[in-house]
Enzyme design. Structure first.
Site, PDB file in Angstrom:
ATOM      1  N   ALA A   1       0.877  -1.552  -0.297  1.00 56.47           N
ATOM      2  CA  ALA A   1      -0.195  -0.052  -0.014  1.00 56.47           C
ATOM      3  C   ALA A   1       0.740   1.333  -0.033  1.00 56.47           C
ATOM      4  O   ALA A   1       2.687   1.115   0.032  1.00 56.47           O
ATOM      5  CB  ALA A   1      -0.929  -0.162   1.523  1.00 56.47           C
ATOM      6  N   LYS A   2       0.395   2.317  -0.367  1.00 57.11           N
ATOM      7  CA  LYS A   2       0.904   4.049  -0.201  1.00 57.11           C
ATOM      8  C   LYS A   2       0.442   4.441   0.482  1.00 57.11           C
ATOM      9  O   LYS A   2      -1.448   4.458  -0.245  1.00 57.11           O
ATOM     10  CB  LYS A   2       1.721   3.382  -0.958  1.00 57.11           C
ATOM     11  CG  LYS A   2       2.036   5.085  -0.883  1.00 57.11           C
ATOM     12  CD  LYS A   2       4.634   4.451  -0.492  1.00 57.11           C
ATOM     13  CE  LYS A   2       5.531   5.243  -0.368  1.00 57.11           C
ATOM     14  NZ  LYS A   2       6.398   4.557   0.144  1.00 57.11           N
ATOM     15  N   GLY A   3       0.577   5.576   0.326  1.00 50.58           N
ATOM     16  CA  GLY A   3      -0.596   6.656   0.519  1.00 50.58           C
ATOM     17  C   GLY A   3       0.333   8.096   0.326  1.00 50.58           C
ATOM     18  O   GLY A   3       1.429   8.343   0.591  1.00 50.58           O
TER      19      GLY A   3
END
Ligand code: GLU
Length: 420
Positions: free
Chosen positions: A109-111
């Site tokens: 994931a990444k934000g």
């Protein structure tokens, strides 16, 4: 146009091209390729901020969960002015491969929040972090998706996320983020873990190429979370770190910079610029210096078709995520430069994030020595896996690392089957 041709330029285009090459090598069908290329879940949120002067602004926030086949999604949160959805998608996909390659039980994931953290007060950054957290709250959690620091965020950011999440849950949930302050259940050794891993891999690469560390030289782009301690560990190993840079400029010393003194200078002034034991150089020049090892540990896309032909280093160890464009990767590989890919070189951070999460789940703390030795073991194993796989099949290390990771994710997906 089919789905697989609808590929963006920039990091996402590069990430898709790497995946397509791996899928081609593995002979997977189009459906499997599509499954691997498509993020499982994406969230885009508005992050309104009331500034200290009473005015308001609205920033764009993102969280992309690329894959869950091997476990909860995992990856950093970045605060940077140019963050956009495609960049976060690319970074999330790379997290999936990184976690699989290092065999930690996570997806990727990444934000991101499109904000310049340098233009805000601590109170404003706290408000932005808490509002972003409350917006993405339904899709994060210790068994769902676990954020961590990345560019522009730090352990304080993680403390605010943990507190906001915990307040909503009604109890303290240390496992919702990693990279926390030690006092809140952060792991010993996490802060320097990415850099420690970069240095381990750089030393293994030097050994493989016949360079003795004590006779080798390096240049490190970036003197932040990754570059600063990577320079320190390389210096400790006897490597002459001839140049480092940060957002304000670059400094050079042919005999090797005194990294300890440089770190003190940075603590006092906030920049590498003006360091006494050095001469200033153009930051762009750092990438093409006469050194054995180049460690780009700042932004993505810094090694390009325009400068790759001038790189003099024999080994490039990617401390940053995606610092080499597809075009530059081809040029450098053709020129015989050993490219050590990000998903291997900078994986130390997420490895110790995993250790932090394990410790949070057990409510127990390991010693720093235990963390560091487990980290070294994992990095060395991943290095050996990649070298052996590449050697057997005449692949580049990037191809080998991606294929190994894609294979592991696909195996997990196949074993779980498709619901319904
Ligand atoms: N942001 C780091 C990375 O790109 C660490 C991610 C994590 O620890 O979850 O690998």
């Amino acid at each position: 146009m089919t789905w697989s041709q609808a590929v963006a330029e920039g990091p996402l285009g590069d990430a898709h091209a790497q995946l397509a090459a791996a899928v081609g090598h593995l002979g997977y069908d189009d459906g499997t390729h599509q499954m691997l290329a498509t993020p499982r879940r994406e969230m885009q949120v508005a992050v309104p901020l009331r500034r200290e002067d009473g005015s308001t602004a609205v920033y764009s926030g993102y969280r992309v969960q690329h894959n869950f086949s091997r476990g909860p999604a995992k990856g950093g949160l970045r605060f940077a002015p140019n963050v956009d959805l495609d960049e976060v998608r690319a970074l999330a996909m790379w997290m999936t491969w990184k976690c699989a390659l290092l065999d930690v039980p996570y997806g990727g994931a990444k934000g991101g929040v499109a904000i310049d953290p340098r233009a805000h007060t601590t109170l404003e950054l706290e408000r932005v972090t808490r509002r972003y957290t409350s917006e993405i709250l339904p899709i994060i959690g210790p068994e769902v998706d676990i954020p961590a620091p990345d560019m522009g965020t730090n352990e304080q950011t993680m403390a605010w996320i943990m507190d906001t999440y915990s307040a909503a849950m009604g109890h303290t949930v240390p496992g919702v983020v990693t990279g926390k302050p030690i006092a809140l259940g952060g792991s010993l050794g996490r802060a320097a873990a990415t850099s420690r891993g970069v240095a381990h891999i750089a030393l293994l690469a030097m050994e493989a190429q016949g360079f003795k560390a004590s006779h080798a030289s390096a240049a490190v782009q970036g003197f932040g979370k990754v570059g600063r301690d990577a320079a320190r560990f390389l210096d400790d190993a006897g490597v002459a770190v001839r140049a480092v840079s940060d957002i304000d400029g670059a400094v050079f010393n042919k005999e090797g910079l005194d990294i300890f003194a440089l770190a003190k200078h940075v603590d006092a002034t906030g920049t590498v610029v003006g360091f006494e034991g050095s001469e200033p150089i153009d930051p762009a020049e750092l990438l093409t210096l006469d050194v054995d090892v180049l460690v780009p540990a700042a932004l993505e896309g810094v090694l390009t078709g325009a400068n790759a032909g001038a790189v003099q280093a024999r080994i490039v160890v990617e401390g940053a995520n995606g610092p080499t464009t597809k075009e530059a990767d081809q040029i450098l590989t053709d020129r015989g430069v050993l490219m050590v890919p990000d998903i291997l070189a900078n994986a130390g951070g997420v490895v110790v994030s995993y250790f932090e999460w394990v410790q949070a789940n057990m409510a127990f703390q390991w010693s720093e020595q235990e963390v560091n030795s487990r980290l070294k073991e994992r990095m060395t194993k991943a290095w050996r896996d990649v070298v052996a796989f590449a050697g057997d099949r005449s692949l580049t290390y990037r191809e080998a690392a991606t294929i190994l990771a894609v294979q592991r994710v696909t195996e997990a997906h196949r074993l779980r089957g498709l619901y319904p």
